[in-house]
Design an enzyme around this catalytic site. Structure first.
Site, PDB file in Angstrom:
ATOM      1  N   ILE A 290      13.432  60.398  55.875  1.00  0.00           N
ATOM      2  CA  ILE A 290      13.093  61.732  55.376  1.00  0.00           C
ATOM      3  C   ILE A 290      12.238  62.434  56.434  1.00  0.00           C
ATOM      4  O   ILE A 290      11.181  61.936  56.829  1.00  0.00           O
ATOM      5  CB  ILE A 290      12.331  61.647  54.039  1.00  0.00           C
ATOM      6  CG1 ILE A 290      13.256  61.098  52.938  1.00  0.00           C
ATOM      7  CG2 ILE A 290      11.775  63.017  53.654  1.00  0.00           C
ATOM      8  CD1 ILE A 290      14.412  61.999  52.559  1.00  0.00           C
ATOM      9  N   LYS A 291      12.712  63.597  56.888  1.00  0.00           N
ATOM     10  CA  LYS A 291      11.983  64.344  57.920  1.00  0.00           C
ATOM     11  C   LYS A 291      10.968  65.279  57.272  1.00  0.00           C
ATOM     12  O   LYS A 291      11.298  66.047  56.374  1.00  0.00           O
ATOM     13  CB  LYS A 291      12.954  65.161  58.772  1.00  0.00           C
ATOM     14  CG  LYS A 291      13.755  64.319  59.744  1.00  0.00           C
ATOM     15  CD  LYS A 291      14.746  65.158  60.519  1.00  0.00           C
ATOM     16  CE  LYS A 291      14.123  65.797  61.730  1.00  0.00           C
ATOM     17  NZ  LYS A 291      15.158  66.483  62.573  1.00  0.00           N
ATOM     18  N   LEU A 292       9.755  65.199  57.774  1.00  0.00           N
ATOM     19  CA  LEU A 292       8.658  66.029  57.283  1.00  0.00           C
ATOM     20  C   LEU A 292       7.975  66.710  58.461  1.00  0.00           C
ATOM     21  O   LEU A 292       7.833  66.112  59.531  1.00  0.00           O
ATOM     22  CB  LEU A 292       7.620  65.168  56.553  1.00  0.00           C
ATOM     23  CG  LEU A 292       8.098  64.338  55.359  1.00  0.00           C
ATOM     24  CD1 LEU A 292       7.032  63.309  54.984  1.00  0.00           C
ATOM     25  CD2 LEU A 292       8.406  65.243  54.172  1.00  0.00           C
TER      26      LEU A 292
ATOM     27  N   THR B 219      17.147  63.263  57.154  1.00  0.00           N
ATOM     28  CA  THR B 219      17.387  64.456  56.331  1.00  0.00           C
ATOM     29  C   THR B 219      16.057  65.135  56.075  1.00  0.00           C
ATOM     30  O   THR B 219      15.097  64.497  55.662  1.00  0.00           O
ATOM     31  CB  THR B 219      18.072  64.064  55.003  1.00  0.00           C
ATOM     32  OG1 THR B 219      19.355  63.497  55.288  1.00  0.00           O
ATOM     33  CG2 THR B 219      18.261  65.274  54.106  1.00  0.00           C
TER      34      THR B 219
ATOM     35  N   VAL C 195      13.121  67.723  54.687  1.00  0.00           N
ATOM     36  CA  VAL C 195      12.567  68.436  53.533  1.00  0.00           C
ATOM     37  C   VAL C 195      12.349  69.897  53.939  1.00  0.00           C
ATOM     38  O   VAL C 195      11.994  70.192  55.080  1.00  0.00           O
ATOM     39  CB  VAL C 195      11.238  67.769  53.096  1.00  0.00           C
ATOM     40  CG1 VAL C 195      10.439  68.681  52.176  1.00  0.00           C
ATOM     41  CG2 VAL C 195      11.514  66.437  52.411  1.00  0.00           C
TER      42      VAL C 195
END
Length: 300
Positions: A109-111, A73, A75
């Site tokens: 968490i995708k950054l 998911t 950011v």
């Protein structure tokens, strides 16, 4: 598509969420997200932001019902140069998953792989035990910095690199083994394995099945349903082109990148600079479109 191809993991991004949110089949999720935003109250801007975060998590939760592994998911791309902003938003997403009964071990968490994004990932991993997937990764410098930050997984892009070279170079077609995106991921994989980095290499953004087959042996690959459909029709034996043994024998030398060195080395790669900024702009534009869509519901 997930039910049909049964992948281990799945990924989302703002563009995919925007497309899905406009489909009648997912209107209930949009309604639930808007209701959540309204319930928390605050300014219209706060309600929309909370509704967006909730919608991302609702889609992630639906996906997790169908896969055994993890969902990624993302950011908000508009925070790509705001280390603290990314950390706060990531923790917020994890809290929302927790409220839905889903533990952080099932979330990546995708950054964005900016310097700030990579440092945010380092903090999230080390201090909060939040696993990160570094996306929009085009340069070797980005990959080295991610390895040194100790993030869980990187998504080096293949197809978008090919796109750039086709547009900007004299050559318009490439054999899979000579594809500049394939060569980029191969170098990153070999570097990680040669020097014992634990970070998972997940090749991403494919334009054809030749690129996928040329990276057989990579830790993970993230493949679109369209290309999975094409692969499902092929009955050929694949021999791994990437292996730890061959990686350990390659001639790459270990390097260390502080912020100044990172920015210089990344800046030297024109393709990576242009594709990173382009990717951030496009994801940000789709995030704005999604907010406008939710805004209509929030104020109606």
């Amino acid at each position: 598509a997930i039910d049909e191809y049964k992948p281990l993991d799945a990924t989302t991004n703002p563009s995919l969420i925007l497309a899905a949110a406009q489909m009648p089949a997912y209107q209930e999720l949009v309604d639930d997200a808007v209701a959540y935003g309204k319930k928390l109250g605050g300014s219209e801007e706060e309600q929309i932001k909370n509704a967006c975060d909730k919608l991302f998590v609702l889609f992630g939760a639906e996906i997790l019902k169908r896969i055994p592994g993890r969902v990624s998911t993302e950011v908000d791309a508009r925070l790509s140069f705001d280390k603290e902003g990314m950390i706060q938003r990531a923790r917020r997403l994890i809290d929302l998953y927790k409220e839905a009964g889903i533990g952080k071990d099932r979330i990546l968490i995708k950054l964005s792989s900016t310097w700030e994004g990579i440092q945010a990932g380092k903090v999230l991993e080390a201090e909060y035990g939040i696993h990160c997937n570094m996306t929009l990764l085009f340069s070797f410098a980005q990959a080295v910095a991610c390895a040194e930050a100790g993030v869980t997984l990187i998504s080096p892009f293949v197809g978008r690199i090919l796109d750039w070279y086709v547009i900007n170079g004299d050559k318009k077609t490439y054999e899979p083994s000579e594809d500049p995106g394939v060569k980029s991921v191969t170098k990153i994989y070999n570097y990680y394995k040669k020097f014992g980095y634990k970070t998972i290499v997940m090749g991403a953004s494919f334009r054809n099945t030749g690129e996928i087959k040329a990276l057989t042996g990579c830790d993970y690959l993230t493949i679109s349903p369209k290309l999975l459909a094409e692969l499902s029709k092929e009955y050929v034996k694949l021999t791994p082109t990437l292996s730890v043994k061959e990686a350990q024998a390659c001639e790459l030398e270990k390097i260390h990148l502080d912020e100044k060195a990172f920015r210089w080395h990344h800046n030297e790669d024109q393709m990576a600079v242009e594709k990173l900024s382009d990717g951030i702009r496009k994801f940000a534009a789709d995030a704005i479109k999604l907010e406008r869509m939710l805004k209509v519901d929030v104020i109606s």
